[in-house]
Motif scaffolding. Structure first.
Motif, PDB file in Angstrom:
ATOM      1  N   SER A 111       0.789  -1.110  -0.128  1.00 13.82           N
ATOM      2  CA  SER A 111       0.029   0.101  -0.258  1.00 13.82           C
ATOM      3  C   SER A 111       0.684   1.355   0.129  1.00 13.82           C
ATOM      4  O   SER A 111       0.471   2.247  -0.718  1.00 13.82           O
ATOM      5  CB  SER A 111      -0.987   0.039   1.068  1.00 13.82           C
ATOM      6  N   ASP A 112       1.928   1.224   0.811  1.00 17.15           N
ATOM      7  CA  ASP A 112       2.810   2.333   1.004  1.00 17.15           C
ATOM      8  C   ASP A 112       3.709   2.632  -0.380  1.00 17.15           C
ATOM      9  O   ASP A 112       4.329   3.694  -0.686  1.00 17.15           O
ATOM     10  CB  ASP A 112       3.581   2.424   1.931  1.00 17.15           C
ATOM     11  N   GLN A 113       4.097   1.409  -0.928  1.00 13.97           N
ATOM     12  CA  GLN A 113       5.163   1.441  -2.003  1.00 13.97           C
ATOM     13  C   GLN A 113       6.184   2.299  -1.797  1.00 13.97           C
ATOM     14  O   GLN A 113       6.718   3.412  -2.398  1.00 13.97           O
ATOM     15  CB  GLN A 113       4.437   1.751  -3.330  1.00 13.97           C
ATOM     16  N   PRO A 114       7.208   1.996  -0.683  1.00 16.06           N
ATOM     17  CA  PRO A 114       8.358   2.819  -0.284  1.00 16.06           C
ATOM     18  C   PRO A 114       9.512   2.737  -1.341  1.00 16.06           C
ATOM     19  O   PRO A 114      10.471   3.332  -1.232  1.00 16.06           O
ATOM     20  CB  PRO A 114       8.829   2.166   0.972  1.00 16.06           C
ATOM     21  N   GLY A 115       9.615   1.836  -2.363  1.00 17.99           N
ATOM     22  CA  GLY A 115      10.629   1.862  -3.218  1.00 17.99           C
ATOM     23  C   GLY A 115      11.617   0.774  -2.766  1.00 17.99           C
ATOM     24  O   GLY A 115      11.368  -0.220  -1.981  1.00 17.99           O
ATOM     25  N   ASP A 116      12.844   0.783  -3.416  1.00 16.74           N
ATOM     26  CA  ASP A 116      13.831  -0.079  -2.744  1.00 16.74           C
ATOM     27  C   ASP A 116      14.415   0.463  -1.626  1.00 16.74           C
ATOM     28  O   ASP A 116      14.296   1.348  -1.043  1.00 16.74           O
ATOM     29  CB  ASP A 116      14.976   0.241  -4.228  1.00 16.74           C
ATOM     30  N   ALA A 117      14.942  -0.689  -1.084  1.00 15.69           N
ATOM     31  CA  ALA A 117      15.561  -0.440   0.128  1.00 15.69           C
ATOM     32  C   ALA A 117      17.115   0.127   0.185  1.00 15.69           C
ATOM     33  O   ALA A 117      17.842  -0.287  -0.849  1.00 15.69           O
ATOM     34  CB  ALA A 117      15.900  -1.819   1.053  1.00 15.69           C
ATOM     35  N   LEU A 118      17.335   0.965   1.058  1.00 14.52           N
ATOM     36  CA  LEU A 118      18.844   1.395   1.088  1.00 14.52           C
ATOM     37  C   LEU A 118      19.752   0.253   1.705  1.00 14.52           C
ATOM     38  O   LEU A 118      20.648  -0.008   1.050  1.00 14.52           O
ATOM     39  CB  LEU A 118      18.958   2.879   2.033  1.00 14.52           C
TER      40      LEU A 118
END
Length: 288
Positions: A111-118
């Motif tokens: 739902s939040d779609q934060p993208g790739d992890a650092l």
């Protein structure tokens, strides 16, 4: 034993369960051939020592071609994928994919779609003598290389979760070995540095040494930080707790069985397990 736990969960969900046990009667059938000659199973679970999985699958394939669940990890060494082709479906038991905290994290991520992890940290540690207090730890399969023990195979849940959540791992560096004074002939610690399609940097640490059982995941995204505590069943996003259900280990395993039987999307498939096995073998090759 894990086999008894599988049987209890399936029985409680309306399935009739039979055992194959090297102890024979009254614990069950003494061989696969005898069991299948009497019964016609719809589902078979392999829950013996890791080192025996290959031989058991080969023997089973002579008599049965249905759905199979194999306890993790799939094998304890490199092996041909062909042995799995005799069955309609093969899955490998990684029930942490169904942990309520992991389910809550997946829902937030979608739902939040934060993208790739650092970067991400996966940690699991518990003092081996505390695992099975009813018997000497040095007698368990966890302590034996011959039986497929050692933290890389025994605690491979974390490597599976890292792969499942962040993508196929590229192993960059491995440290580990037998560092403690435990009376075992396998590695008791592994520290794995990797990267993946959805994470620039991943650190996985597994050990038999921690006197306080810990199992957690930390993931930093560009605009969010996630803490998942798998012991306390807590997920925090930037310090705010997400709601998780109170399901325990039996419910996780039940959900895994139902997903396998319905060919659902969450369980670890044979293909995924075989790819994971290649990574486990690669990691093991660096352990001193």
């Amino acid at each position: 034993s894990i086999g008894q736990r599988h049987a209890d969960i399936l029985s409680h969900n309306g399935m009739h369960v039979e055992f194959v046990s090297r102890r024979g009667q009254p614990f069950g059938f003494p061989s696969i051939a005898e069991a299948i000659a009497v019964k016609t199973p719809d589902y078979v679970i392999i829950a013996n020592d890791t080192a025996n999985h290959i031989r058991t699958l080969e023997e089973l394939s002579v008599h049965y071609n249905g759905c199979v669940l194999v306890e993790k990890p799939l094998f304890h060494m490199a092996w041909s994928y062909d042995v799995l082709a005799s069955f309609s479906r093969v899955a490998v038991a990684y029930p942490l994919r169904f942990h309520p905290a992991i389910v809550a994290f997946r829902s937030w991520y979608a739902s939040d779609q934060p993208g790739d992890a650092l970067n991400a940290l996966f940690y699991c540690g518990q003092y081996l003598p505390d695992w099975r207090p009813d018997r000497p730890y040095q007698d368990s399969y966890s302590a034996s290389a011959e039986k497929g023990g050692g933290v890389v195979l025994d605690l491979s849940h974390e490597i599976d979760l890292a792969t499942d959540l962040l993508g196929s791992l590229q192993i960059r560096h491995v440290m580990g070995g037998k560092w403690s004074k435990l009376r075992i002939d396998v590695e008791d610690i592994a520290m794995i540095h990797a990267s993946a399609a959805s994470a620039r940097g991943i650190h996985i640490q597994l050990d038999y040494m921690n006197k306080i059982a810990r199992r957690f995941i930390l993931i930093n995204f560009e605009r969010s930080s996630v803490h998942i505590d798998l012991v306390r069943n807590v997920v925090e996003i930037d310090g705010v707790a997400l709601a998780t259900n109170g399901a325990g280990r039996d419910e996780m395993m039940r959900d895994m069985h139902l997903d396998v039987l319905s060919n659902g999307p969450v369980h670890c498939t044979a293909k995924q397990a075989f790819q994971l096995q290649e990574k486990l073998n690669e990691i093991k090759s660096h352990i001193v």
